[in-house]
Every structure is written in structure tokens, then in C-alpha cells.
Design a protein around this motif. Structure first.
Motif, PDB file in Angstrom:
ATOM      1  N   GLN A 159       0.768  -0.991   0.056  1.00  0.00           N
ATOM      2  CA  GLN A 159      -0.008  -0.044   0.035  1.00  0.00           C
ATOM      3  C   GLN A 159       0.920   1.297  -0.053  1.00  0.00           C
ATOM      4  OE1 GLN A 159      -2.225  -0.744   3.490  1.00  0.00           O
ATOM      5  NE2 GLN A 159      -3.938  -1.871   2.211  1.00  0.00           N
ATOM      6  N   ILE A 160       2.115   1.096   0.745  1.00  0.00           N
ATOM      7  CA  ILE A 160       2.799   2.269   0.782  1.00  0.00           C
ATOM      8  C   ILE A 160       3.777   2.607  -0.377  1.00  0.00           C
ATOM      9  CG2 ILE A 160       4.641   3.511   2.057  1.00  0.00           C
ATOM     10  CD1 ILE A 160       3.385   1.994   4.752  1.00  0.00           C
ATOM     11  N   PHE A 161       4.153   1.326  -0.898  1.00  0.00           N
ATOM     12  CA  PHE A 161       5.184   1.357  -2.033  1.00  0.00           C
ATOM     13  C   PHE A 161       4.595   0.625  -3.172  1.00  0.00           C
ATOM     14  CE2 PHE A 161       7.715   1.495   1.970  1.00  0.00           C
ATOM     15  CZ  PHE A 161       8.129   2.789   1.862  1.00  0.00           C
ATOM     16  N   PRO A 162       3.513   1.017  -3.683  1.00  0.00           N
ATOM     17  CA  PRO A 162       2.895   0.381  -4.726  1.00  0.00           C
ATOM     18  C   PRO A 162       3.879  -0.113  -5.964  1.00  0.00           C
ATOM     19  CG  PRO A 162       1.834   2.514  -4.594  1.00  0.00           C
ATOM     20  CD  PRO A 162       3.139   2.501  -3.872  1.00  0.00           C
ATOM     21  N   ALA A 163       4.970   0.540  -6.365  1.00  0.00           N
ATOM     22  CA  ALA A 163       5.971  -0.135  -7.254  1.00  0.00           C
ATOM     23  C   ALA A 163       6.690  -1.162  -6.763  1.00  0.00           C
ATOM     24  CB  ALA A 163       7.000   0.943  -7.839  1.00  0.00           C
ATOM     25  N   MET A 164       6.844  -1.240  -5.397  1.00  0.00           N
ATOM     26  CA  MET A 164       7.515  -2.519  -4.780  1.00  0.00           C
ATOM     27  C   MET A 164       6.663  -3.944  -4.921  1.00  0.00           C
ATOM     28  SD  MET A 164       8.891  -3.214  -0.735  1.00  0.00           S
ATOM     29  CE  MET A 164       7.578  -4.222  -0.483  1.00  0.00           C
ATOM     30  N   ALA A 165       5.313  -3.456  -4.903  1.00  0.00           N
ATOM     31  CA  ALA A 165       4.381  -4.904  -4.854  1.00  0.00           C
ATOM     32  C   ALA A 165       4.468  -5.392  -6.401  1.00  0.00           C
ATOM     33  CB  ALA A 165       2.811  -4.230  -4.847  1.00  0.00           C
ATOM     34  N   ASN A 166       4.715  -4.620  -7.454  1.00  0.00           N
ATOM     35  CA  ASN A 166       4.871  -5.309  -8.699  1.00  0.00           C
ATOM     36  C   ASN A 166       6.411  -6.069  -8.831  1.00  0.00           C
ATOM     37  OD1 ASN A 166       2.578  -4.344  -9.641  1.00  0.00           O
ATOM     38  ND2 ASN A 166       3.512  -2.448 -10.274  1.00  0.00           N
ATOM     39  N   GLU A 167       7.450  -5.783  -7.825  1.00  0.00           N
ATOM     40  CA  GLU A 167       8.792  -6.303  -8.171  1.00  0.00           C
ATOM     41  C   GLU A 167       8.964  -7.401  -7.135  1.00  0.00           C
ATOM     42  OE1 GLU A 167      11.213  -3.109  -7.957  1.00  0.00           O
ATOM     43  OE2 GLU A 167      10.280  -2.189  -9.593  1.00  0.00           O
ATOM     44  N   ASN A 168       8.216  -7.356  -5.902  1.00  0.00           N
ATOM     45  CA  ASN A 168       8.447  -8.320  -4.999  1.00  0.00           C
ATOM     46  C   ASN A 168       7.215  -9.174  -4.660  1.00  0.00           C
ATOM     47  OD1 ASN A 168      10.935  -7.088  -4.778  1.00  0.00           O
ATOM     48  ND2 ASN A 168      10.819  -6.227  -2.848  1.00  0.00           N
ATOM     49  N   CYS A 169       7.395 -10.243  -4.200  1.00  0.00           N
ATOM     50  CA  CYS A 169       6.462 -11.106  -3.666  1.00  0.00           C
ATOM     51  C   CYS A 169       6.007 -10.658  -2.130  1.00  0.00           C
ATOM     52  CB  CYS A 169       6.904 -12.547  -3.442  1.00  0.00           C
ATOM     53  SG  CYS A 169       5.580 -13.731  -2.805  1.00  0.00           S
ATOM     54  N   ALA A 170       4.474 -10.362  -2.295  1.00  0.00           N
ATOM     55  CA  ALA A 170       3.877  -9.599  -1.125  1.00  0.00           C
ATOM     56  C   ALA A 170       3.898 -10.747   0.059  1.00  0.00           C
ATOM     57  CB  ALA A 170       2.584  -9.182  -1.417  1.00  0.00           C
ATOM     58  N   ILE A 171       4.102 -11.912  -0.247  1.00  0.00           N
ATOM     59  CA  ILE A 171       4.009 -12.906   0.866  1.00  0.00           C
ATOM     60  C   ILE A 171       5.357 -13.146   1.694  1.00  0.00           C
ATOM     61  CG2 ILE A 171       3.823 -15.356   1.539  1.00  0.00           C
ATOM     62  CD1 ILE A 171       1.434 -15.414  -0.425  1.00  0.00           C
ATOM     63  N   CYS A 172       6.453 -13.122   0.845  1.00  0.00           N
ATOM     64  CA  CYS A 172       7.855 -13.260   1.385  1.00  0.00           C
ATOM     65  C   CYS A 172       8.800 -12.158   1.113  1.00  0.00           C
ATOM     66  CB  CYS A 172       8.430 -14.439   0.625  1.00  0.00           C
ATOM     67  SG  CYS A 172       8.898 -14.249  -0.961  1.00  0.00           S
ATOM     68  N   LEU A 173       8.349 -11.224   0.329  1.00  0.00           N
ATOM     69  CA  LEU A 173       8.923 -10.029   0.053  1.00  0.00           C
ATOM     70  C   LEU A 173      10.196 -10.135  -0.661  1.00  0.00           C
ATOM     71  CD1 LEU A 173       8.609  -8.154   3.624  1.00  0.00           C
ATOM     72  CD2 LEU A 173       7.030  -7.965   1.691  1.00  0.00           C
ATOM     73  N   ALA A 174      10.473 -11.205  -1.184  1.00  0.00           N
ATOM     74  CA  ALA A 174      11.752 -11.377  -2.155  1.00  0.00           C
ATOM     75  C   ALA A 174      11.261 -11.011  -3.597  1.00  0.00           C
ATOM     76  CB  ALA A 174      12.188 -12.774  -2.013  1.00  0.00           C
ATOM     77  N   LYS A 188       2.973 -16.178 -10.128  1.00  0.00           N
ATOM     78  CA  LYS A 188       1.619 -16.845 -10.537  1.00  0.00           C
ATOM     79  C   LYS A 188       0.756 -15.537 -10.377  1.00  0.00           C
ATOM     80  CE  LYS A 188      -1.832 -19.973  -9.043  1.00  0.00           C
ATOM     81  NZ  LYS A 188      -2.230 -20.993 -10.234  1.00  0.00           N
ATOM     82  N   THR A 189       0.141 -15.285 -11.211  1.00  0.00           N
ATOM     83  CA  THR A 189      -0.881 -14.193 -11.062  1.00  0.00           C
ATOM     84  C   THR A 189      -2.372 -14.628 -10.659  1.00  0.00           C
ATOM     85  OG1 THR A 189       0.271 -13.078 -12.848  1.00  0.00           O
ATOM     86  CG2 THR A 189      -1.906 -12.224 -12.202  1.00  0.00           C
ATOM     87  N   LEU A 190      -3.041 -14.169  -9.569  1.00  0.00           N
ATOM     88  CA  LEU A 190      -4.287 -14.556  -9.282  1.00  0.00           C
ATOM     89  C   LEU A 190      -5.378 -13.922 -10.243  1.00  0.00           C
ATOM     90  CD1 LEU A 190      -3.896 -14.603  -5.459  1.00  0.00           C
ATOM     91  CD2 LEU A 190      -3.787 -16.470  -6.873  1.00  0.00           C
ATOM     92  N   GLU A 191      -6.801 -14.229 -10.063  1.00  0.00           N
ATOM     93  CA  GLU A 191      -7.704 -13.692 -10.969  1.00  0.00           C
ATOM     94  C   GLU A 191      -7.824 -12.133 -10.770  1.00  0.00           C
ATOM     95  OE1 GLU A 191     -11.126 -15.821 -10.085  1.00  0.00           O
ATOM     96  OE2 GLU A 191     -10.599 -17.669 -11.248  1.00  0.00           O
ATOM     97  N   CYS A 192      -7.269 -11.777  -9.649  1.00  0.00           N
ATOM     98  CA  CYS A 192      -7.347 -10.655  -9.132  1.00  0.00           C
ATOM     99  C   CYS A 192      -6.300  -9.436  -9.678  1.00  0.00           C
ATOM    100  CB  CYS A 192      -7.516 -10.159  -7.576  1.00  0.00           C
ATOM    101  SG  CYS A 192      -5.902 -10.856  -6.815  1.00  0.00           S
ATOM    102  N   GLY A 193      -5.464 -10.187 -10.310  1.00  0.00           N
ATOM    103  CA  GLY A 193      -4.333  -9.430 -10.892  1.00  0.00           C
ATOM    104  C   GLY A 193      -2.863  -9.287 -10.181  1.00  0.00           C
ATOM    105  N   HIS A 194      -2.904  -9.830  -8.620  1.00  0.00           N
ATOM    106  CA  HIS A 194      -1.873  -9.785  -7.960  1.00  0.00           C
ATOM    107  C   HIS A 194      -1.005 -11.101  -8.271  1.00  0.00           C
ATOM    108  CE1 HIS A 194      -4.614  -7.116  -5.587  1.00  0.00           C
ATOM    109  NE2 HIS A 194      -3.586  -6.275  -5.618  1.00  0.00           N
TER     110      HIS A 194
END
Length: 108
Positions: free
Chosen positions: A13-28, A34-40
Motif C-alpha cells: 500500500q505504501i510502496f505500490p511499485a514494490m508490489a510489482n517487483e516483490n512477492c507480497a508474501i515473502c517480500l523477495a 503466478k497471477t491470481l484472478e484479481c491481478g496480484h
């Protein structure tokens, strides 16, 4: 795990660009995803582990029915292994029951 997940959601939420480059679960960093139906997007192994216990995207909480069906197919395939121990068979059964309950909740 919950602390990492909360941190991942806040980071996304704070760093949207980071969300596209790093896995939101492990942060690596993600080299494959793998893209979910929602696009994440997530590492396949990270989101596979997540979806084995949850039916929703860890970021937006959208239900990914396709991923649930893939998980059910995987579990059915695993259940056909003739070398399963009773403990492994019970774990598969428990995971299938959880997915069934989660599907029923989402259908209401």
C-alpha cells in the motif's frame, strides 16, 4: 507468518511499485510469478502454500476460484499415490475439507 503478511500488505500500500517487483508474501524479488484472478502476483510456491490454507488473495481478499480448483485437483492427484502414509492421507483429507468449507462460505 502473520507479521510478514501484515508487513507485505502495508508495504504494497505504501510502496505500490514494490508490489510489482516483490512477492507480497515473502517480500523477495520475483523472477517468476503466478497471477491470481484479481491481478496480484506472487511466487508460485508462496501463493501455493497460502492457498492451501486460504481461498482469498492475501492483498485484496478477492476469492480465486481457479486457484482453489487447481488446489483441489492437485490434492486429488496426491491422494492417488499408493505410498501415502495414513498421516499424509489425513492431511490431504483435512485440506480438501477446508477447501470445501471455504467454497461453501463463498457461495453464500
Amino acid at each position: 507468518m502473520k507479521v510478514l503478511l501484515i508487513g507485505a500488505v502495508l508495504s504494497a500500500q505504501i510502496f505500490p511499485a514494490m508490489a510489482n517487483e516483490n512477492c507480497a508474501i515473502c517480500l523477495a524479488a520475483m523472477h517468476n510469478s503466478k497471477t491470481l484472478e484479481c491481478g496480484h502476483k506472487f511466487h508460485p510456491s508462496c501463493i501455493g502454500d497460502w492457498l492451501a490454507r486460504n481461498v482469498n488473495c492475501p492483498i485484496c481478499r478477492d476469492t480465486d476460484i481457479t486457484a482453489m480448483m487447481e488446489e483441489i485437483g492437485k490434492l486429488v492427484h496426491e491422494s492417488q499415490n499408493p505410498n501415502l502414509t495414513p498421516e499424509q492421507a489425513q492431511e490431504i483429507l483435512d485440506r480438501l475439507k477446508l477447501l470445501q468449507e471455504q467454497l461453501q462460505i463463498n457461495m453464500q
